[in-house]
Enzyme design. Sequence first.
Site, mmCIF file in Angstrom:
data_model
loop_
_atom_site.group_PDB
_atom_site.id
_atom_site.type_symbol
_atom_site.label_atom_id
_atom_site.label_comp_id
_atom_site.label_asym_id
_atom_site.label_seq_id
_atom_site.Cartn_x
_atom_site.Cartn_y
_atom_site.Cartn_z
ATOM 1 N N GLU A 140 0.066 5.820 10.777
ATOM 2 C CA GLU A 140 0.863 6.341 11.515
ATOM 3 C C GLU A 140 0.340 6.756 12.989
ATOM 4 O O GLU A 140 -0.464 7.760 12.763
ATOM 5 C CB GLU A 140 1.980 7.107 10.966
ATOM 6 C CG GLU A 140 2.411 6.618 9.898
ATOM 7 C CD GLU A 140 3.475 7.967 9.045
ATOM 8 O OE1 GLU A 140 4.301 8.272 9.558
ATOM 9 O OE2 GLU A 140 2.893 8.195 7.976
ATOM 10 N N ARG B 199 -5.844 10.971 -3.302
ATOM 11 C CA ARG B 199 -6.074 11.497 -2.021
ATOM 12 C C ARG B 199 -7.275 12.135 -2.167
ATOM 13 O O ARG B 199 -7.748 12.936 -3.137
ATOM 14 C CB ARG B 199 -5.214 11.790 -1.175
ATOM 15 C CG ARG B 199 -4.999 13.164 -1.678
ATOM 16 C CD ARG B 199 -3.698 13.791 -0.767
ATOM 17 N NE ARG B 199 -3.973 14.154 0.528
ATOM 18 C CZ ARG B 199 -3.344 13.923 1.707
ATOM 19 N NH1 ARG B 199 -2.127 13.831 1.496
ATOM 20 N NH2 ARG B 199 -3.953 14.185 2.773
ATOM 21 N N LYS C 147 -2.188 16.195 9.168
ATOM 22 C CA LYS C 147 -2.055 16.126 10.484
ATOM 23 C C LYS C 147 -1.298 16.960 11.315
ATOM 24 O O LYS C 147 -1.553 17.453 12.413
ATOM 25 C CB LYS C 147 -1.547 14.624 10.790
ATOM 26 C CG LYS C 147 -2.690 13.502 10.686
ATOM 27 C CD LYS C 147 -2.361 12.194 11.350
ATOM 28 C CE LYS C 147 -1.514 11.413 10.490
ATOM 29 N NZ LYS C 147 -1.373 9.828 11.005
#
Length: 560
Positions: free
Chosen positions: A36, A262, A272
Site C-alpha cells: 500500500e 511476519r 508504518k
Amino acid sequence: MLNKDQFADNHFIRTIIEEDLKSGKHEAIQTRFPPEPNGYLHIGHAKSICLNFGLAYVYDGQCNLRFDDTNPEKENQEYVDSIKEDVRWLGFEWSGEPRYASDYFDQLFDYAIGLIKESKAYVDDLTPEEMREYRGTLTEPGKNSPYRDRSVEENLDLFYKMRDGAFPDGSKTLRLKIDMASGNINMRDPVIYRIRRAHHHNTGDKWCIYPMYDYTHALSDAIENITHSLCTLEFESHRPLYDWVVENTPVTGKPRQYEFSRLELLYSITSKRKLNQLVSEGHVSGWDDPRMPTISGMRRRGYTPEGLRLFAKRVGISKSENIVDMSVLEGAVREELENSAPRMMAVLNPLKVTLTNYDAARAESRTAPYHPNREEMGSRELPISSTLYIEADDFSENPPKGFKRLTPGGEVRLRHSYVMKCDEVVKDADGNIVELKCSLDYDTLGKNPEGRKVKGVIHWLSAEHAVPVTVRLYDRLFTVERPDAVRGEDGEYLPFTDFLNPESVKEITAYAEPAAKNLPAESRWQFERLGYFVTDRKDHRPEQPVFNRTVTLKDSWQPK
C-alpha cells in the site's frame, strides 16, 4: 548479481510450489508484491520482496509490482516512487509495468453490480457505531442490518447514486451478504465500498466511492492470474473472505492465499503508522533517517542489497514466530561488507603524536592493499610525516591488564608501517593528555625488531596528509527490545517514543586517509579496527566528506 542460492530454501511455500508445478496444476508461477503506498517500505517488506520476487526468480516465473491503493487520504506519489526505487535497489525487476489496484476500479465496480444483481450485496445505511453494535463479538453472533433485505432494484439505484455523489461521505456503504452468525467476524457482511470524497494519486477525482482492501486485493490477484498469493499470518482469518470474493465473481484467475509469519525485529518497530509518527513528530530526520528500519534508511546507513538478501535468507519462511534480534541483521550486513568493502584508516578521536626523531630522508611511505584478500581492488600509498594522529583510546597511561596498545615507554606497530615507542606524555594545565612524543625504529619497516617482540598494532594518520571528515556514529534507535509492547503499572501500553535512545546518533569531526577525498555518495569502506562506514547519500560532497557508521566490526552493543 542474483543467483538461486541466495534465497531461503526448504520452506513450506517452496514445497507447495514444487508440487503444483510437478502435478501440472500450474505451468508457471505468478507472484506479486502488493504494498500500500501509504509509507516507505521497511525491513519486513524486504523479507516479503525477497520471498515474492525470489520465488519467481528461482522457479522461472513472474512477479508483479502492484500498489494496493484503496485509501487515497493516506497515499501519495512520493511513496509510490520510493517503493519502486527500493525494489530495484534490492536487486529485483517486476514483470511488465507497475500495476495499481486503482487500474481495476471500473472492473471492481462492475463486479459489485453483479453481486448486487445476484442478491449477494446490499447498500446499508447503518452508521459505523451501529455497524459495530450489530456486528457481535468473538463469542456472540451478529444480527442482520435492517437494510439487508432491500430489493435488487433499490440496491442498484442506491449504489449508482453513491457512485454519482448523491450522498454525503460515510452515509452509506455496500456490504456483502454472507453470514452475520459466522464464527469468523470477517465474514459478517463485510463492507466492500464506502463513500469518500478524496483525491486519488492515480485516478484523480473520478471516484467518490472506494473499494475496501479485502475485496480489492482478492480481485486484483485474480485479475492478474496470481497463482500463489503470499501474505503474513494476520491475514489468515481473512482467507475465507478472500476465497468467497474470488468464487462469487466472474474472474478467470483463481489464486490461492498462503500465509507465513511476519518478521519482528527486536529494538525496532515495523508499523508504518508508528514510523510515520517518528517522522511527523521530528524524532528522526525523515523516512530515510539511517536509524530507521526502512529500506531507504538502511540503504543510507550503508547496508547493502546483498546483506539484506542474506538476512532474509537466514530468517527464513515459516508459520512459527519470527522474532529476530537486531544482531542477526547487523551480522548479515557485516559479513557481506567484510568481503566487499575496501579498507582505509581513519581516526575518530585524535591524539597528536610528535615524532622526535623524524627524518624525511629516512622515513618511507608504505604501500597497503585496499583489501587483504582482493588484489583487484588495488593499493594505495600511506605517507608518513613528523606529526601523526592516533586514537586516544589506543594510549593508556595506566593500562589495564592485557592492554596491547601504546603505553609510556612502550612500543606498538603502526599499521603497515614502523614500530613506534612512546617517550614522553605531554599534558595541559588541567592534567589532560594533549600530545605524545614518540620515536620510530627505522629498522622495522616490513620486519620485526631485533631482540624484542611487539604485540600491539594500531592505526594512525599522517597529520600533514589527513583529510577532515564528518562522521555520524549511529546506534540503535530504541533502548528496549519491544518498544511498542511495554506496559506501565496500570497495565496500559506506554508510548513507544518513551524508549527512544538519546544516544542513537552522534556527529563528530574526524580524520581519514587521502582516499576519503573525492569519493562519490554511497561509497562503502571499512575504517580499519573501527567498523564499516558509508558516504552519506544526501549530505556527502566529494570535497566535504560525510560518513555514516553502518555497523561496528563486532557485535558489542549493550542496552543503555
